[in-house]
Design a protein around this motif. Structure first.
Motif, PDB file in Angstrom:
ATOM      1  N   GLU A 126       0.860  -1.185   0.000  1.00 59.57           N
ATOM      2  CA  GLU A 126       0.000   0.000   0.000  1.00 59.57           C
ATOM      3  C   GLU A 126       0.900   1.240   0.000  1.00 59.57           C
ATOM      4  O   GLU A 126       1.710   1.436   0.909  1.00 59.57           O
ATOM      5  CB  GLU A 126      -0.914   0.029   1.213  1.00 59.57           C
ATOM      6  N   VAL A 127       0.761   2.056  -1.043  1.00 59.60           N
ATOM      7  CA  VAL A 127       1.554   3.277  -1.143  1.00 59.60           C
ATOM      8  C   VAL A 127       0.755   4.390  -0.457  1.00 59.60           C
ATOM      9  O   VAL A 127      -0.082   5.055  -1.065  1.00 59.60           O
ATOM     10  CB  VAL A 127       1.877   3.631  -2.605  1.00 59.60           C
ATOM     11  N   THR A 128       0.986   4.532   0.837  1.00 63.21           N
ATOM     12  CA  THR A 128       0.294   5.538   1.621  1.00 63.21           C
ATOM     13  C   THR A 128       0.699   6.936   1.149  1.00 63.21           C
ATOM     14  O   THR A 128       1.725   7.102   0.473  1.00 63.21           O
ATOM     15  CB  THR A 128       0.641   5.387   3.108  1.00 63.21           C
ATOM     16  N   PRO A 129      -0.081   7.953   1.501  1.00 61.49           N
ATOM     17  CA  PRO A 129       0.325   9.323   1.120  1.00 61.49           C
ATOM     18  C   PRO A 129       1.730   9.673   1.576  1.00 61.49           C
ATOM     19  O   PRO A 129       2.477  10.328   0.833  1.00 61.49           O
ATOM     20  CB  PRO A 129      -0.737  10.191   1.814  1.00 61.49           C
ATOM     21  N   LEU A 130       2.124   9.227   2.776  1.00 62.52           N
ATOM     22  CA  LEU A 130       3.471   9.531   3.260  1.00 62.52           C
ATOM     23  C   LEU A 130       4.527   8.820   2.434  1.00 62.52           C
ATOM     24  O   LEU A 130       5.527   9.427   2.024  1.00 62.52           O
ATOM     25  CB  LEU A 130       3.603   9.141   4.734  1.00 62.52           C
ATOM     26  N   LEU A 131       4.335   7.525   2.167  1.00 65.01           N
ATOM     27  CA  LEU A 131       5.308   6.784   1.375  1.00 65.01           C
ATOM     28  C   LEU A 131       5.405   7.376  -0.025  1.00 65.01           C
ATOM     29  O   LEU A 131       6.511   7.565  -0.564  1.00 65.01           O
ATOM     30  CB  LEU A 131       4.906   5.304   1.300  1.00 65.01           C
ATOM     31  N   GLY A 132       4.266   7.668  -0.650  1.00 66.68           N
ATOM     32  CA  GLY A 132       4.283   8.268  -1.982  1.00 66.68           C
ATOM     33  C   GLY A 132       4.984   9.612  -2.000  1.00 66.68           C
ATOM     34  O   GLY A 132       5.754   9.920  -2.919  1.00 66.68           O
ATOM     35  N   ALA A 133       4.735  10.433  -0.974  1.00 63.83           N
ATOM     36  CA  ALA A 133       5.367  11.755  -0.909  1.00 63.83           C
ATOM     37  C   ALA A 133       6.879  11.634  -0.752  1.00 63.83           C
ATOM     38  O   ALA A 133       7.643  12.388  -1.379  1.00 63.83           O
ATOM     39  CB  ALA A 133       4.774  12.545   0.254  1.00 63.83           C
ATOM     40  N   LEU A 134       7.333  10.697   0.065  1.00 62.26           N
ATOM     41  CA  LEU A 134       8.775  10.515   0.250  1.00 62.26           C
ATOM     42  C   LEU A 134       9.449  10.067  -1.039  1.00 62.26           C
ATOM     43  O   LEU A 134      10.516  10.574  -1.417  1.00 62.26           O
ATOM     44  CB  LEU A 134       9.024   9.490   1.354  1.00 62.26           C
ATOM     45  N   LEU A 135       8.837   9.105  -1.729  1.00 56.44           N
ATOM     46  CA  LEU A 135       9.440   8.604  -2.960  1.00 56.44           C
ATOM     47  C   LEU A 135       9.427   9.678  -4.052  1.00 56.44           C
ATOM     48  O   LEU A 135      10.354   9.752  -4.863  1.00 56.44           O
ATOM     49  CB  LEU A 135       8.704   7.342  -3.425  1.00 56.44           C
ATOM     50  N   THR A 136       8.392  10.498  -4.072  1.00 58.05           N
ATOM     51  CA  THR A 136       8.357  11.612  -5.022  1.00 58.05           C
ATOM     52  C   THR A 136       9.430  12.641  -4.653  1.00 58.05           C
ATOM     53  O   THR A 136      10.115  13.186  -5.528  1.00 58.05           O
ATOM     54  CB  THR A 136       6.966  12.270  -5.018  1.00 58.05           C
ATOM     55  N   HIS A 137       9.588  12.919  -3.356  1.00 61.29           N
ATOM     56  CA  HIS A 137      10.618  13.855  -2.888  1.00 61.29           C
ATOM     57  C   HIS A 137      12.009  13.389  -3.306  1.00 61.29           C
ATOM     58  O   HIS A 137      12.874  14.203  -3.667  1.00 61.29           O
ATOM     59  CB  HIS A 137      10.523  13.974  -1.368  1.00 61.29           C
ATOM     60  N   LEU A 138      12.214  12.075  -3.297  1.00 64.08           N
ATOM     61  CA  LEU A 138      13.532  11.530  -3.636  1.00 64.08           C
ATOM     62  C   LEU A 138      13.850  11.619  -5.122  1.00 64.08           C
ATOM     63  O   LEU A 138      14.962  11.284  -5.540  1.00 64.08           O
ATOM     64  CB  LEU A 138      13.628  10.079  -3.147  1.00 64.08           C
ATOM     65  N   GLN A 139      12.897  12.058  -5.926  1.00 66.86           N
ATOM     66  CA  GLN A 139      13.174  12.290  -7.344  1.00 66.86           C
ATOM     67  C   GLN A 139      13.937  13.597  -7.559  1.00 66.86           C
ATOM     68  O   GLN A 139      14.497  13.824  -8.632  1.00 66.86           O
ATOM     69  CB  GLN A 139      11.868  12.342  -8.140  1.00 66.86           C
ATOM     70  N   ILE A 140      13.952  14.469  -6.576  1.00 64.84           N
ATOM     71  CA  ILE A 140      14.573  15.786  -6.708  1.00 64.84           C
ATOM     72  C   ILE A 140      16.089  15.647  -6.813  1.00 64.84           C
ATOM     73  O   ILE A 140      16.733  14.987  -5.990  1.00 64.84           O
ATOM     74  CB  ILE A 140      14.208  16.684  -5.505  1.00 64.84           C
ATOM     75  N   ASP A 141      16.667  16.261  -7.832  1.00 65.66           N
ATOM     76  CA  ASP A 141      18.123  16.275  -7.976  1.00 65.66           C
ATOM     77  C   ASP A 141      18.733  17.235  -6.959  1.00 65.66           C
ATOM     78  O   ASP A 141      18.159  18.279  -6.630  1.00 65.66           O
ATOM     79  CB  ASP A 141      18.514  16.725  -9.387  1.00 65.66           C
ATOM     80  N   GLY A 142      19.895  16.905  -6.475  1.00 67.16           N
ATOM     81  CA  GLY A 142      20.628  17.824  -5.623  1.00 67.16           C
ATOM     82  C   GLY A 142      20.246  17.820  -4.163  1.00 67.16           C
ATOM     83  O   GLY A 142      20.620  18.744  -3.425  1.00 67.16           O
ATOM     84  N   LEU A 143      19.500  16.818  -3.710  1.00 63.25           N
ATOM     85  CA  LEU A 143      19.204  16.731  -2.285  1.00 63.25           C
ATOM     86  C   LEU A 143      20.507  16.546  -1.503  1.00 63.25           C
ATOM     87  O   LEU A 143      21.412  15.826  -1.932  1.00 63.25           O
ATOM     88  CB  LEU A 143      18.275  15.550  -1.997  1.00 63.25           C
ATOM     89  N   ALA A 144      20.585  17.199  -0.351  1.00 60.75           N
ATOM     90  CA  ALA A 144      21.755  17.015   0.507  1.00 60.75           C
ATOM     91  C   ALA A 144      21.841  15.560   0.943  1.00 60.75           C
ATOM     92  O   ALA A 144      20.822  14.883   1.111  1.00 60.75           O
ATOM     93  CB  ALA A 144      21.663  17.927   1.721  1.00 60.75           C
ATOM     94  N   GLN A 145      23.068  15.065   1.126  1.00 60.04           N
ATOM     95  CA  GLN A 145      23.252  13.649   1.445  1.00 60.04           C
ATOM     96  C   GLN A 145      22.484  13.239   2.691  1.00 60.04           C
ATOM     97  O   GLN A 145      21.784  12.214   2.703  1.00 60.04           O
ATOM     98  CB  GLN A 145      24.740  13.344   1.638  1.00 60.04           C
ATOM     99  N   GLY A 146      22.561  14.031   3.741  1.00 61.01           N
ATOM    100  CA  GLY A 146      21.863  13.680   4.964  1.00 61.01           C
ATOM    101  C   GLY A 146      20.355  13.649   4.784  1.00 61.01           C
ATOM    102  O   GLY A 146      19.672  12.757   5.294  1.00 61.01           O
TER     103      GLY A 146
END
Length: 277
Positions: A126-146
């Motif tokens: 089940e791709v909950t709203p939180l899980l979906g939002a995190l995976l979408t957030h991880l598509q962003i280039d240039g996120l800080a390593q931490g």
């Protein structure tokens, strides 16, 4: 490589190919993910149905959809993945798939060496709203390593088998292979057990026994469940219950509604309302 299928005909998925389907016969995916990261997330909205020929990945994969439905063929089963759900497939799993025209396809690949134990078997998630939002957030280039590593850690915390699964076991017995292939290509094929038995040269009793042994269902139950899985894709495209009933070969909507409820535990109208909410 991608090719366009202008008409409707059986393909490598689980039912007749929709018009304007884009066929992806070679899936280009990375063999590894650079350390110290564990996953790579991406998405695509094609605007037309997509069909992916059988392939594997060297990485674990989680694929899910929004706004439509995806059908995934695994070696031993067919899985219908509606909006809000995804399917986890360990590295090396042979699979093919189709999405409906309105589906927004999301995909996350996981480095096995840096992925905490999730599941050694394919499973519906089940791709909950939180899980979906995190995976979408991880598509962003240039996120800080931490920041990226913290988001990845929460993703692993959230990955778990869904309480309900929309899958159907597929008989793997060679003697009934032609029957399975034909019905996966067209679940509305109404040939009787006697006609199918004559086609493959196997007795009705043996065909019935093989379906029961490999799927836990009678031939009639298995075929009806397959039709209902097909109906899920049609409902996801916004078709009315009456139209889906007709396309699935039911004599009247009430018969379709009853069959849908036996398989899904709810009516088509309630299922659609639940997905929309």
């Amino acid at each position: 490589m991608v090719g366009e299928e202008p008409g409707e005909r059986p393909g490598g998925g689980a039912w007749p190919r929709e018009r304007r389907t884009l066929v992806v016969d070679e899936v280009d995916s990375p063999d590894s993910i650079p350390a110290p990261y564990a996953l790579l997330s991406e998405s695509v909205r094609a605007g037309v149905p997509l069909e992916f020929e059988p392939h594997t990945h060297r990485l674990h994969e989680l694929v899910w959809v929004r706004g439509g439905t995806m059908t995934v063929r695994l070696p031993d089963r067919v899985v219908t993945v509606p909006d809000g759900y995804g399917i986890w497939m360990p590295a090396g799993t042979v699979h093919s798939g189709r999405t409906t025209a309105r589906a927004h396809l999301y995909d996350a690949l996981f480095e096995p060496a840096r992925s905490p134990a999730v599941s050694p078997e394919s499973m519906v998630v089940e791709v909950t709203p939180l899980l979906g939002a995190l995976l979408t957030h991880l598509q962003i280039d240039g996120l800080a390593q931490g920041e990226r590593l913290r988001a990845e850690a929460v993703v692993f915390d959230l990955l778990a088998s869904a309480e309900r699964s929309f899958d159907l076991r597929v008989p793997r017995a060679e003697r009934v292979g032609p029957i399975v292939t034909a019905l996966l290509d067209d679940p509305t094929d109404r040939r009787t057990l006697r006609e199918w038995s004559a086609l493959v040269g196997v007795s009705e009793r043996s065909v019935a026994r093989l379906f029961r042994t490999h799927t836990g269902l009678t031939f009639s139950q298995w075929r009806q469940a397959l039709v209902i899985h097909h109906a899920l894709s049609l409902l996801a495209e916004g078709l009315a219950v009456q139209d889906v009933s007709d396309l699935c070969g039911f004599a009247q909507p009430s018969t379709f509604i009853a069959a849908f409820k036996r398989v899904m535990g709810t009516t088509p109208g309630a299922y659609v309302a639940d997905r929309e909410s």
